[in-house]
Design a protein around this motif. Structure first.
Motif, short mmCIF file in Angstrom:
data_model
loop_
_atom_site.label_atom_id
_atom_site.label_comp_id
_atom_site.label_asym_id
_atom_site.label_seq_id
_atom_site.Cartn_x
_atom_site.Cartn_y
_atom_site.Cartn_z
N ILE A 672 0.82 -1.22 0.00
CA ILE A 672 0.00 0.00 0.00
C ILE A 672 0.85 1.27 0.00
O ILE A 672 0.42 2.32 -0.46
CB ILE A 672 -0.97 -0.02 1.21
CG1 ILE A 672 -2.08 1.01 1.01
CG2 ILE A 672 -0.23 0.21 2.52
CD1 ILE A 672 -3.20 0.88 2.03
N PHE A 673 2.07 1.15 0.49
CA PHE A 673 2.94 2.32 0.58
C PHE A 673 3.87 2.42 -0.63
O PHE A 673 4.85 3.16 -0.61
CB PHE A 673 3.76 2.26 1.86
CG PHE A 673 2.91 2.21 3.09
CD1 PHE A 673 2.16 3.32 3.49
CD2 PHE A 673 2.84 1.05 3.85
CE1 PHE A 673 1.37 3.26 4.63
CE2 PHE A 673 2.05 1.00 4.99
CZ PHE A 673 1.30 2.10 5.38
N SER A 674 3.60 1.65 -1.67
CA SER A 674 4.47 1.65 -2.85
C SER A 674 3.66 1.98 -4.10
O SER A 674 2.42 2.07 -4.06
CB SER A 674 5.12 0.28 -3.02
OG SER A 674 4.16 -0.67 -3.46
N ASP A 675 4.39 2.13 -5.21
CA ASP A 675 3.69 2.37 -6.48
C ASP A 675 3.10 1.09 -7.05
O ASP A 675 2.60 1.08 -8.17
CB ASP A 675 4.64 3.04 -7.49
CG ASP A 675 5.85 2.17 -7.82
OD1 ASP A 675 5.93 1.03 -7.32
OD2 ASP A 675 6.72 2.63 -8.59
N LYS A 676 3.16 0.03 -6.29
CA LYS A 676 2.63 -1.26 -6.73
C LYS A 676 1.29 -1.58 -6.06
O LYS A 676 0.75 -2.67 -6.21
CB LYS A 676 3.64 -2.36 -6.42
CG LYS A 676 4.97 -2.14 -7.17
CD LYS A 676 6.10 -2.97 -6.61
CE LYS A 676 7.39 -2.69 -7.35
NZ LYS A 676 7.84 -1.28 -7.26
N SER A 677 0.76 -0.61 -5.33
CA SER A 677 -0.44 -0.84 -4.55
C SER A 677 -1.63 -1.29 -5.39
O SER A 677 -2.39 -2.18 -5.00
CB SER A 677 -0.81 0.44 -3.78
OG SER A 677 -2.03 0.29 -3.10
N ASN A 678 -1.77 -0.71 -6.58
CA ASN A 678 -2.98 -0.96 -7.38
C ASN A 678 -2.80 -2.00 -8.48
O ASN A 678 -3.76 -2.30 -9.19
CB ASN A 678 -3.47 0.35 -7.99
CG ASN A 678 -3.99 1.32 -6.94
OD1 ASN A 678 -4.66 0.89 -6.01
ND2 ASN A 678 -3.66 2.59 -7.08
#
Length: 964
Positions: A672-678
């Motif tokens: 959730i705290f990364s650019d990979k969250s979605n």
């Protein structure tokens, strides 16, 4: 003149019209004219010469050959029986002899189980007793056709087969395995199938040994056996097959040397010399019109009572047409001539026999004899179709006689322990190796400290009895020591007993101590290949017992089983492929090693659920010290993705526990705290998430000056805090694994597009281990490898296998400063302790083929369903094809020339390649699996020859070229 020609034509027409086209030797309308023409051109001496068929050997040297030439030129004999031993020499001799003979020679052979009965290095079909167990007779007809092809190829026209003796006496020393069992109906039907295959292909079949050699314990080669039954019994058993075959167009019958008081009261007169038996019974009562030939006239059954030459006369007078193996041709001819001239034998009797012989010669095409070519002779005599047919016969003849509690086929193999004990004198290793292709099996050697009590720990004990397969005459008796051992083991363990020998071996065997009993009939490599397939359900049991052993095991006994959809092992021709074309793979494999693209490899091809090509090439390394064998383990690199983490994900999707389209943050909270969250699992699995390809995690753990591992991160021995094995004597800081995961989340992603990346599989490993509170390697082994029988597939192979069974990879001078042998080649996977989602699996080609076949079976394998068809279809289809992405979910696919496979594959095909030089591929359209394993990275990963020369793809193309 014109009137004379018209008269001859009209007479020829009358002769043709008068010819009996129901005669077993009838060929066509021109036959009678040819026969009459040849017959009318011969002198009395030449006609008598036609009666004699002499023995010829291809290994007896010049003097023997000269004697045969003399018999042809001076005695003008009608034919020869070739006895042994070289096909090439035989063909050369026949060509020469035919050129010397005024009337083409009729060439006969004993080829009951093909030419190997007489000629070395030629095809060998199963014995009659084996084929007698077949539930259907079509394979025997095919066998007869192939035997006739081989006979014609060596210049022979006459096969002294089939044996139609009804072998009701287990002590018969000369018939036994040569017979189609003990039931007259089965013998008749099997004999007809064999006869039919030959005669339709232009070869004369000769049923033997009339009036029936099956119920005696004596050998007519050595004495005169007694057949003491009354006429009613002979009619119902011994004579039954002859009536059956005569009614169906049998061309020839061989008469035995037997004492049959109910047919011939003169006890000193063998059946072959008896007019009552040959003429009155065979010709008149049974109505046989075909060729009648004596058994060999050099056998003691006839020579003990009558001198040479006289036997020829007596045999001819009795009604025989051909005198086989005469010991005195000149004397015999003189006696026959004297008998005709004196009126004791009418000349019409000679005309009858000679015209039948000439009809036979026309039947086999000797009216247009052409020399036999020798080019490609041995290849033609050992053709792939015959080998495939042999294998199929052994598969379908093996008979299950006992199956307590339906123990077979063995379906549930997970957690089970298996042992094997081979007994008696025959070769055994093939059986053991094919058992191992299904499960891990311990070999029991009672000479090395094992005792019967040690077998308590095993769930199944395979006991196999291997009798000699050298000849059909070898003893079938199982030794007392073996019988005692089987009984003792059976009292303590669950025993599956396989007898690779005559069914009569069961006569002296206490079978009450086995849980399953199998008769495989011969100790043949194809039988030893077939039985493990039957045990584990790759093929079903269909064979029927052809003899009666006791009240429990009687003629026709059989227990059938169903298949479990496990991989089998067969010949290419049995699945519509060409052996010759598949063998061209060898050229590419050998060339790849020659140019040092890789030191060795394993290659498997499976079609229609059958492994049809399974070869290992080369060595572990270029020093050629250790050959690659089928059970050696390779680092499969990124194939790990589809046989490691992916099956576990697929299972969760199947169980609705994993949503391919939910955001990653729902699966891995720290995302959730990364650019990979979605990003979604679907995008990650299809390499559409925009992840960076890889991260060289190891670099910051090396000294920046000399690039040696820093002691901050590594220890040469395992100790507290340093327990992650990275290589030999190299243990990483435990906490660094968490740093690696952080680096993945911190690594900036790019816009979503197709970009191959390993990073997502680190995340999947993290998810899978947290979701089940169990390490990835334990999960996949318990859930897939163990039940699939993938006993050679594992992470960290040194924990389970000796080092000499593991193929080394790179001599890593960048990171670990050593030859990587038994540790995963991929640096990141090594730093994860050898267990990762993207790399770390070691396996062999046979194991990988099982999993790929399971995918190909829409999730079904070994009687167990692993996935729904819908999940298999979803994961193996293109996901983002419109965005120029060739990938499925986890699986790689092919886009024309783009991809790791050959462009020849179908759009439904799928698989994966590996950096170390590996490929696992399946094509549902062709029901095809292809596994290629190599260590092309030895000694350096910079060696890209395997890739540059498209070695894997070229082999793939050869596979498709081999499909008929």
């Amino acid at each position: 003149m014109k009137k004379h020609i018209l008269f001859l034509i009209s007479m020829l027409y009358v002769a043709v019209q008068a010819q009996d086209n129901t005669h077993p030797l009838y060929k066509d309308a021109r036959q009678a004219a040819w026969v009459d023409s040849v017959y009318n051109s011969m002198s009395m001496d030449q006609k008598i010469g036609q009666l004699f068929m002499m023995a010829a050997y291809s290994n007896k040297g010049a003097s023997h050959k000269e004697e045969l030439k003399r018999l042809i030129q001076e005695e003008e004999i009608g034919g020869m029986i070739f006895m042994q031993d070289d096909a090439q020499v035989q063909v050369e001799m026949i060509n020469e002899f035919q050129s010397l003979s005024k009337v083409p020679l009729l060439i006969g052979m004993d080829a009951e189980w093909d030419l190997s009965m007489r000629l070395k290095n030629t095809n060998k079909f199963p014995w009659a007793m084996t084929t007698a167990a077949l539930a259907e007779n079509d394979l025997i007809t095919q066998m007869g056709t192939k035997v006739s092809d081989h006979l014609k190829r060596v210049g022979a026209h006459f096969n002294f087969a089939p044996v139609v003796d009804v072998n009701v006496n287990p002590k018969n020393p000369i018939i036994g395995n040569r017979a189609f069992g003990a039931d007259p109906v089965n013998v008749s039907e099997k004999g007809f199938a064999y006869m039919n295959g030959m005669q339709k292909n232009g070869i004369l079949a000769s049923a033997k040994h009339f009036p029936g050699h099956g119920d005696t314990d004596k050998d007519s080669h050595k004495t005169l056996p007694l057949i003491g039954h009354d006429r009613q019994r002979l009619d119902s058993i011994e004579l039954y097959p002859y009536r059956y075959l005569i009614d169906r167009g049998l061309t020839s019958i061989m008469v035995a040397h037997l004492n049959v008081p109910s047919l011939e009261p003169n006890a000193n007169l063998p059946s072959s010399l008896s007019k009552k038996i040959v003429t009155e019974l065979l010709k008149e009562k049974l109505g046989f019109k075909g060729l009648i030939i004596t058994d060999a006239l050099n056998m003691s059954g006839v020579t003990n009572s009558y001198p040479n030459g006289l036997t020829d006369y007596m045999a001819f007078e009795a009604g025989n047409d051909i005198l086989l193996f005469s010991q005195a041709v000149k004397v015999g001819k003189e006696k026959i001539r004297a008998g005709i001239e004196s009126g004791d034998i009418p000349e019409s009797r000679l005309e009858e026999s000679v015209k039948k012989i000439l009809m036979s010669k026309y039947f086999v095409g000797l009216n247009k004899f052409k020399p036999i070519p020798t080019k490609n002779l041995m290849a033609d005599l050992n053709d792939a179709e015959s080998k495939a047919l042999t294998q199929k016969i052994f598969e379908k003849s093996a008979t299950l006689l006992k199956n307590e509690k339906s123990i077979l086929p063995i379906v549930d193999i997970k957690g089970k322990k298996f042992a094997w004990l081979g007994l008696e004198e025959g070769d055994k290793e093939d059986y053991y190796q094919y058992l191992r292709k299904y499960v891990e099996v311990d070999k029991i050697d009672l000479n090395k400290g094992f005792t019967v009590n040690d077998l308590d720990k095993y769930d199944y004990v395979f006991i196999s009895v291997h009798k000699s397969n050298e000849t059909p005459y070898k003893s079938y008796v199982i030794s007392q020591n073996s019988r005692d051992l089987i009984r003792r083991i059976g009292m303590k363990s669950k025993v599956i007993l396989s007898v690779f020998g005559s069914p009569y071996a069961l006569l002296n065997l206490d079978d009450h101590t086995s849980n399953a009993t199998i008769v495989a009939y011969q100790n043949h490599e194809d039988a030893m290949k077939a039985v493990p397939q039957l045990i584990f359900g790759a093929i079903p049991f269909k064979g029927k017992l052809p003899v009666t052993i006791n009240k429990d095991y009687h003629y026709g006994s059989c227990l059938e089983t169903e298949t479990t959809q496990r991989l089998g092992y067969s010949a290419p021709e049995n699945v519509g492929m060409s052996s010759a074309k598949l063998d061209r793979i060898d050229e590419i494999a050998n060339w790849a090693m020659q140019i040092q693209a890789t030191p060795g490899m394993q290659i498997i091809v499976a079609k229609n659920g059958k492994v049809v090509y399974d070869k290992s090439f080369g060595y572990f390394t270029y020093d050629k010290k250790k050959k690659v064998e089928w059970d050696d383990l390779y680092d499969v690199a990124s194939i790990t993705k589809v046989v490691g983490a992916l099956p576990l994900i697929m299972d969760q999707v199947d169980q609705k526990k994993f949503n391919l389209d939910e955001p990653l943050r729902n699966l891995i909270p720290r995302a959730i705290f990364s650019d990979k969250s979605n990003v979604t699992p679907r995008e990650i699995l299809a390499h559409q998430a925009g992840f960076y390809p890889w991260i060289p995690f190891y670099k910051e753990t090396l000294d920046s000056v000399n690039y040696t591992p820093l002691p901050t991160y590594y220890s040469s021995t395992p100790k507290a805090g340093y327990e992650i094995p990275v290589a030999n004597n190299m243990f990483m800081l435990n906490s660094y694994k968490d740093s690696m995961m952080n680096k993945i989340f911190l690594k900036e992603s790019v816009p979503k597009r197709y970009r191959y990346s390993d990073l997502g599989y680190y995340l999947f490993k993290d998810y899978l281990e947290r979701s089940k509170y169990q390490p990835l390697d334990i999960q996949v082994k318990n859930q897939f490898y163990a039940p699939l029988g993938m006993s050679f597939t594992t992470y960290n192979p040194l924990n389970e296998f000796p080092k000499d069974k593991i193929v080394p990879t790179e001599n890593d001078q960048i990171f670990r400063k050593q030859l990587i042998h038994g540790y995963v080649h991929d640096q990141g996977a090594a730093m994860m302790g050898g267990v990762a989602g993207h790399a770390g699996i070691f396996s062999n080609a046979n194991d990988l083929a099982k999993m790929m076949q399971m995918f190909l079976n829409d999730g079904l394998y070994g009687g167990k369903r692993y996935f729904s068809k819908e999940v298999i279809r979803e994961f193996t289809k293109y996901q983002y094809r419109a965005q120029s992405n060739r990938r499925g979910l986890g699986f790689d696919k092919q886009f024309g020339n783009k991809g790791p496979a050959c462009p020849c594959v179908s759009s439904s095909s799928f698989g994966h390649s590996g950096f170390t030089g590996t490929l696992a591929w399946a094509d549902p359209d062709k029901d095809l699996v292809y596994i290629f394993l190599s260590n092309r990275v030895y000694p350096s990963a910079e060696n890209r020859k395997l890739i540059q020369h498209d070695i894997r793809e070229k082999i793939h193309q050869r596979i498709y070229d081999a499909i008929n």
